[in-house]
Design an enzyme around this catalytic site. Sequence first.
Site, PDB file in Angstrom:
ATOM      1  N   CYS A 134      85.785 103.435  48.422  1.00  8.62           N
ATOM      2  CA  CYS A 134      86.492 102.956  47.230  1.00  8.62           C
ATOM      3  C   CYS A 134      87.738 103.812  46.943  1.00  8.62           C
ATOM      4  CB  CYS A 134      85.512 102.993  46.052  1.00  8.62           C
ATOM      5  SG  CYS A 134      86.244 102.796  44.428  1.00  8.62           S
ATOM      6  N   CYS A 139      87.872 105.274  43.460  1.00  2.00           N
ATOM      7  CA  CYS A 139      86.865 106.341  43.351  1.00  2.00           C
ATOM      8  C   CYS A 139      87.421 107.655  43.909  1.00  2.00           C
ATOM      9  CB  CYS A 139      85.593 105.969  44.103  1.00  2.00           C
ATOM     10  SG  CYS A 139      84.754 104.506  43.472  1.00  2.00           S
TER      11      CYS A 139
END
Length: 97
Positions: free
Chosen positions: A31, A34
Amino acid sequence: MSVKVITKDNFENEVMHSEKPVLLDFWAAWCGPCKMFGPIFEDVANQQEGVVFAKLNVDEQEDLARQYKVMSIPSVIVFQKGQPVRKSVGVLSAAEL
């Protein structure tokens, strides 16, 4: 303070039975947002007292992510006395965190 890694094996003890509020970051290695949020989360964790900062990899802990209806990551859920009290989705600034 270091960031704890949460798994199904330690979730009950580290999150549900924590005497301190827990900020639990739901994330995944693939991600992009993230990856941007990770260093911010770590920096704030090192500056805060009285709060537990923890991370849960949604790919490795799918059941917990599903249980807390995490559909987008990064998501941070704040737990107090074992109850989710606030949820935030997306990258947060240090001030927002």
